[in-house]
Design a protein around this motif. Structure first.
Motif, PDB file in Angstrom:
ATOM      1  N   PHE A  25       0.823  -1.201   0.000  1.00  0.00           N
ATOM      2  CA  PHE A  25       0.000   0.000   0.000  1.00  0.00           C
ATOM      3  C   PHE A  25       0.864   1.260   0.000  1.00  0.00           C
ATOM      4  O   PHE A  25       0.559   2.235  -0.699  1.00  0.00           O
ATOM      5  N   VAL A  26       1.923   1.241   0.798  1.00  0.00           N
ATOM      6  CA  VAL A  26       2.815   2.399   0.854  1.00  0.00           C
ATOM      7  C   VAL A  26       3.412   2.688  -0.519  1.00  0.00           C
ATOM      8  O   VAL A  26       3.560   3.846  -0.922  1.00  0.00           O
ATOM      9  N   LYS A  27       3.728   1.646  -1.277  1.00  0.00           N
ATOM     10  CA  LYS A  27       4.318   1.790  -2.605  1.00  0.00           C
ATOM     11  C   LYS A  27       3.268   2.003  -3.695  1.00  0.00           C
ATOM     12  O   LYS A  27       3.588   2.007  -4.883  1.00  0.00           O
ATOM     13  N   SER A  28       1.995   2.134  -3.279  1.00  0.00           N
ATOM     14  CA  SER A  28       0.881   2.310  -4.223  1.00  0.00           C
ATOM     15  C   SER A  28       0.724   1.118  -5.156  1.00  0.00           C
ATOM     16  O   SER A  28       0.307   1.261  -6.302  1.00  0.00           O
ATOM     17  N   GLU A  29       1.049  -0.064  -4.681  1.00  0.00           N
ATOM     18  CA  GLU A  29       0.887  -1.306  -5.447  1.00  0.00           C
ATOM     19  C   GLU A  29      -0.405  -1.979  -4.997  1.00  0.00           C
ATOM     20  O   GLU A  29      -0.401  -2.976  -4.274  1.00  0.00           O
ATOM     21  N   GLY A  30      -1.527  -1.404  -5.416  1.00  0.00           N
ATOM     22  CA  GLY A  30      -2.825  -1.854  -4.956  1.00  0.00           C
ATOM     23  C   GLY A  30      -3.150  -3.282  -5.334  1.00  0.00           C
ATOM     24  O   GLY A  30      -3.667  -4.050  -4.520  1.00  0.00           O
ATOM     25  N   TYR A  31      -2.836  -3.664  -6.569  1.00  0.00           N
ATOM     26  CA  TYR A  31      -3.171  -5.026  -7.015  1.00  0.00           C
ATOM     27  C   TYR A  31      -2.393  -6.058  -6.203  1.00  0.00           C
ATOM     28  O   TYR A  31      -2.934  -7.091  -5.798  1.00  0.00           O
ATOM     29  N   LYS A  32      -1.130  -5.767  -5.936  1.00  0.00           N
ATOM     30  CA  LYS A  32      -0.301  -6.690  -5.153  1.00  0.00           C
ATOM     31  C   LYS A  32      -0.842  -6.817  -3.727  1.00  0.00           C
ATOM     32  O   LYS A  32      -0.895  -7.924  -3.171  1.00  0.00           O
ATOM     33  N   ALA A  33      -1.257  -5.693  -3.144  1.00  0.00           N
ATOM     34  CA  ALA A  33      -1.819  -5.741  -1.793  1.00  0.00           C
ATOM     35  C   ALA A  33      -3.080  -6.598  -1.762  1.00  0.00           C
ATOM     36  O   ALA A  33      -3.296  -7.396  -0.844  1.00  0.00           O
ATOM     37  N   GLY A  34      -3.920  -6.452  -2.788  1.00  0.00           N
ATOM     38  CA  GLY A  34      -5.130  -7.257  -2.876  1.00  0.00           C
ATOM     39  C   GLY A  34      -4.821  -8.736  -2.994  1.00  0.00           C
ATOM     40  O   GLY A  34      -5.468  -9.575  -2.357  1.00  0.00           O
ATOM     41  N   LYS A  35      -3.810  -9.086  -3.786  1.00  0.00           N
ATOM     42  CA  LYS A  35      -3.419 -10.493  -3.947  1.00  0.00           C
ATOM     43  C   LYS A  35      -2.938 -11.075  -2.627  1.00  0.00           C
ATOM     44  O   LYS A  35      -3.260 -12.215  -2.278  1.00  0.00           O
ATOM     45  N   LEU A  36      -2.156 -10.300  -1.892  1.00  0.00           N
ATOM     46  CA  LEU A  36      -1.654 -10.783  -0.604  1.00  0.00           C
ATOM     47  C   LEU A  36      -2.801 -10.993   0.388  1.00  0.00           C
ATOM     48  O   LEU A  36      -2.778 -11.940   1.180  1.00  0.00           O
ATOM     49  N   MET A  37      -3.806 -10.131   0.339  1.00  0.00           N
ATOM     50  CA  MET A  37      -4.952 -10.286   1.229  1.00  0.00           C
ATOM     51  C   MET A  37      -5.773 -11.523   0.875  1.00  0.00           C
ATOM     52  O   MET A  37      -6.418 -12.116   1.737  1.00  0.00           O
ATOM     53  N   CYS A  38      -5.750 -11.908  -0.398  1.00  0.00           N
ATOM     54  CA  CYS A  38      -6.492 -13.097  -0.832  1.00  0.00           C
ATOM     55  C   CYS A  38      -5.661 -14.372  -0.744  1.00  0.00           C
ATOM     56  O   CYS A  38      -6.175 -15.471  -0.955  1.00  0.00           O
ATOM     57  N   ASP A  39      -4.391 -14.234  -0.444  1.00  0.00           N
ATOM     58  CA  ASP A  39      -3.484 -15.376  -0.432  1.00  0.00           C
ATOM     59  C   ASP A  39      -3.941 -16.437   0.560  1.00  0.00           C
ATOM     60  O   ASP A  39      -4.280 -16.128   1.702  1.00  0.00           O
ATOM     61  N   GLY A  40      -3.967 -17.693   0.096  1.00  0.00           N
ATOM     62  CA  GLY A  40      -4.321 -18.806   0.959  1.00  0.00           C
ATOM     63  C   GLY A  40      -5.789 -19.164   0.961  1.00  0.00           C
ATOM     64  O   GLY A  40      -6.191 -20.140   1.602  1.00  0.00           O
ATOM     65  N   GLN A  41      -6.625 -18.439   0.263  1.00  0.00           N
ATOM     66  CA  GLN A  41      -8.049 -18.737   0.218  1.00  0.00           C
ATOM     67  C   GLN A  41      -8.334 -19.735  -0.909  1.00  0.00           C
ATOM     68  O   GLN A  41      -8.074 -19.449  -2.069  1.00  0.00           O
ATOM     69  N   THR A  42      -8.865 -20.875  -0.549  1.00  0.00           N
ATOM     70  CA  THR A  42      -9.069 -21.945  -1.519  1.00  0.00           C
ATOM     71  C   THR A  42     -10.467 -21.943  -2.142  1.00  0.00           C
ATOM     72  O   THR A  42     -10.657 -22.477  -3.223  1.00  0.00           O
ATOM     73  N   ASN A  43     -11.439 -21.356  -1.460  1.00  0.00           N
ATOM     74  CA  ASN A  43     -12.823 -21.387  -1.946  1.00  0.00           C
ATOM     75  C   ASN A  43     -13.223 -20.101  -2.656  1.00  0.00           C
ATOM     76  O   ASN A  43     -14.383 -19.736  -2.692  1.00  0.00           O
ATOM     77  N   LEU A  44     -12.240 -19.424  -3.248  1.00  0.00           N
ATOM     78  CA  LEU A  44     -12.500 -18.149  -3.905  1.00  0.00           C
ATOM     79  C   LEU A  44     -12.174 -18.276  -5.386  1.00  0.00           C
ATOM     80  O   LEU A  44     -11.109 -18.766  -5.761  1.00  0.00           O
ATOM     81  N   SER A  45     -13.098 -17.840  -6.224  1.00  0.00           N
ATOM     82  CA  SER A  45     -12.888 -17.956  -7.662  1.00  0.00           C
ATOM     83  C   SER A  45     -11.814 -16.982  -8.134  1.00  0.00           C
ATOM     84  O   SER A  45     -11.586 -15.935  -7.522  1.00  0.00           O
ATOM     85  N   THR A  46     -11.174 -17.333  -9.244  1.00  0.00           N
ATOM     86  CA  THR A  46     -10.140 -16.473  -9.815  1.00  0.00           C
ATOM     87  C   THR A  46     -10.715 -15.120 -10.209  1.00  0.00           C
ATOM     88  O   THR A  46     -10.071 -14.081 -10.037  1.00  0.00           O
ATOM     89  N   GLU A  47     -11.942 -15.127 -10.711  1.00  0.00           N
ATOM     90  CA  GLU A  47     -12.585 -13.882 -11.127  1.00  0.00           C
ATOM     91  C   GLU A  47     -12.831 -12.965  -9.935  1.00  0.00           C
ATOM     92  O   GLU A  47     -12.605 -11.756 -10.008  1.00  0.00           O
ATOM     93  N   ALA A  48     -13.284 -13.551  -8.805  1.00  0.00           N
ATOM     94  CA  ALA A  48     -13.542 -12.744  -7.612  1.00  0.00           C
ATOM     95  C   ALA A  48     -12.260 -12.108  -7.101  1.00  0.00           C
ATOM     96  O   ALA A  48     -12.243 -10.932  -6.714  1.00  0.00           O
ATOM     97  N   VAL A  49     -11.175 -12.872  -7.122  1.00  0.00           N
ATOM     98  CA  VAL A  49      -9.881 -12.347  -6.686  1.00  0.00           C
ATOM     99  C   VAL A  49      -9.451 -11.194  -7.579  1.00  0.00           C
ATOM    100  O   VAL A  49      -9.006 -10.137  -7.103  1.00  0.00           O
ATOM    101  N   HIS A  50      -9.599 -11.387  -8.881  1.00  0.00           N
ATOM    102  CA  HIS A  50      -9.186 -10.361  -9.840  1.00  0.00           C
ATOM    103  C   HIS A  50      -9.992  -9.074  -9.658  1.00  0.00           C
ATOM    104  O   HIS A  50      -9.417  -7.969  -9.634  1.00  0.00           O
ATOM    105  N   LEU A  51     -11.312  -9.200  -9.520  1.00  0.00           N
ATOM    106  CA  LEU A  51     -12.161  -8.030  -9.371  1.00  0.00           C
ATOM    107  C   LEU A  51     -11.845  -7.284  -8.074  1.00  0.00           C
ATOM    108  O   LEU A  51     -11.821  -6.048  -8.037  1.00  0.00           O
TER     109      LEU A  51
END
Length: 553
Positions: free
Chosen positions: A438-464
């Motif tokens: 977040f500090v580096k303004s890397e929003g997509y990367k921050a979102g991916k890290l927050m979703c990391d480890g979730q097995t019951n989440l669709s790829t589309e939901a993660v992307h959105l």
């Protein structure tokens, strides 16, 4: 050691992972509900929705903190600070479980049902005037502003009479002026350290039971009138002869309120049954709040054991040893029912806070407020980033302002450490990565890290979800993450709710700790630039976290 082994078992880890995920969804849904409330003609109705939604959100945040720390607390077998009897290899978690709800849970179901029914009847009886008062406030509040004030006064009175479970929820609400009107938080603020005390006879009985009939040889000059009374325990001033030195020192004697265990158990039964009845609603059923209530029950159990607080104080004192501006009281003696700790003579930080933006301050007062705001944020950033051990009950009632002996240097003493959180090393590293993204303004990367480890989440939901986080960062390109921390957290929780993303529990838990102190610091100094305070500590923590032995301290 048997508990430590059991806590490492696969079944326990699976259960905790499930509970963490439900907590995140509860928190996200609550915040999303609050954000969606009307802010125009229906302001009062929106505030009511926010108040109702605060209950599952509070349970979620508490359970997240408890689930993340429970295994570590049970595995770290540290001798309790109890003298005598000599310590038996037993953790505070084990002691709490054995000495509190173990006996309560052995009650026959029909007895618990009767007790819960009586409790429900009592709460309904004392709150019945609100059935008329709340609609009247909505209809005639503009014409008679004092009516609204009276309603909030009575609501605070009801909460105070309702016991520790409701008071704990109100304490959290009192720190969230971003969610509740100032009039509400002002009324709830007094619940943080001014609750009804129990009698001196009950206090003396508890001291005799824990220190023996000759307790006056160990404690002298005990004040019969408590100097403070919280929702779980009250505090008396006294002199204590420290066994190690034989010297007498001024102490605070914290005594558990009699009957508090039964009250919490009855409230938890009511909450569980209430949640079960709500789960017929699909939106609520998605949250799986039933198991979450069980974990919140366990969280309160930990707080009802004074040994837990003694252990947490010992760890926090080690973490802040040598710190010039922040310290914690030293624990001298503890059992499950009482805690004898160093007496701190200070001024509540609430005295320095203001709820009127037009209030004028002298130059000296302004300088003091600026220093205190920086000290507070430095403390929470150190806990979250560097120490990985966070005091999880940082409301204003637990912060006292003192002056360093022989110096004109302000200090903050932090009290009431019954609730604390420690993350596993891998999760702490992940948390640092999310914040740095977040500090580096890397929003997509921050979102991916927050979703990391979730097995019951669709790829589309993660992307959105990640795209929404990225867009949020782009829209806020003129500010940094920590300068807009509060609004960032609210927006992210709303996005997670929309995309059914289970937020990383470490992000939610630690974000709440930072956000509470942020509210206090910004009240003291609205011009405080959190970025300047946070980034140096975050960078230092990220560098040190990669060094061998960082998590073995």
């Amino acid at each position: 050691m048997m508990v430590a082994s059991a806590c490492r078992s696969a079944s326990q880890r699976a259960m905790l992972a499930s509970l963490r995920s439900t907590g995140e969804r509860a928190a996200a849904t609550a915040v999303g509900s609050i954000r969606s409330a009307s802010t125009s003609s229906g302001v009062r109705m929106a505030r009511s929705v926010g108040t109702v939604c605060a209950v599952p959100a509070t349970v979620a945040f508490g359970a997240n903190a408890y689930a993340a720390a429970r295994c570590d607390a049970a595995a770290a077998v540290t001798p309790p600070l109890v003298q005598p009897p000599p310590p038996v290899m037993e953790t505070a978690s084990q002691s709490a479980k054995k000495n509190t709800f173990a006996k309560l849970k052995s009650k026959r179901w029909w007895r618990r049902l009767i007790r819960a029914a009586k409790r429900a009847g009592y709460i309904l009886l004392i709150s019945s005037p609100l059935i008329v008062a709340v609609p009247a406030m909505w209809l005639f509040g503009d014409r008679w502003p004092e009516l609204e004030d009276k309603v909030w006064d009575y609501l605070a009175h009801i909460i105070e009479k309702s016991g520790p479970t409701f008071i704990k929820l109100a304490q959290w609400a009192a720190t969230r002026e971003d969610l509740f009107p100032v009039k509400v938080t002002a009324k709830f603020a007094r619940l943080q350290d001014r609750n009804n005390p129990h009698s001196w006879e009950e206090t003396e009985a508890a001291i005799v039971a824990n220190l023996g009939a000759d307790w006056r040889k160990k404690l002298t000059a005990v004040t019969e009138k408590p100097i403070g009374s919280g929702c779980i325990a009250q505090v008396h001033e006294a002199e204590y002869v420290v066994p190690a030195t034989g010297k007498s020192t001024k102490v605070a004697v914290k005594v558990l309120h009699p009957g508090v265990l039964e009250l919490v158990e009855a409230d938890m039964d009511l909450l569980k049954w209430f949640v079960s009845s709500l789960e017929v609603i699909p939106r609520v059923k998605y949250l799986s709040l039933g198991p979450l209530v069980d974990e919140f029950r366990a969280l309160l159990t930990e707080q009802l054991d004074m040994n837990t607080e003694a252990l947490n104080l010992k760890k926090l004192r080690e973490d802040f040893q040598g710190h010039k501006h922040v310290f914690f009281p030293e624990p001298f003696y503890s059992t499950s029912d009482i805690l004898i700790e160093q007496f701190i003579d200070g001024i509540p930080i609430r005295t320095f806070m203001t709820r009127d933006t037009k209030e004028k301050h002298t130059e000296a007062e302004t300088d003091q407020r600026l220093k205190l705001s920086k000290i507070g944020m430095d403390a929470v950033f150190s806990m979250v980033f560097m120490n990985n051990f966070v005091h999880a009950d940082l409301h204003p009632g637990n912060l006292l302002v003192t002056t360093a002996p022989g110096e004109d240097r302000p200090q903050i003493a932090i009290l009431d450490a019954g609730m604390a959180v420690q993350l596993e090393p891998t999760n702490h590293v992940k948390l640092l990565g999310i914040l740095m993204a977040f500090v580096k303004s890397e929003g997509y990367k921050a979102g991916k890290l927050m979703c990391d480890g979730q097995t019951n989440l669709s790829t589309e939901a993660v992307h959105l979800f990640c795209k929404d986080i990225e867009e949020l960062v782009k829209e806020s390109h003129n500010t940094t993450f920590f300068d807009k921390f509060g609004s960032y957290v609210t927006d992210i929780c709303g996005m997670a709710c929309s995309h059914r993303v289970k937020l990383n529990e470490q992000f939610v838990t630690m974000a709440m700790a930072i956000k509470v102190l942020e509210g206090i610091a910004l009240n003291l100094n609205p011009e405080l630039e959190l970025c300047n305070e946070a980034i140096p500590v975050l960078l230092k923590a990220q560098l040190k976290s990669a060094m061998p032995g960082f998590y073995k301290r």
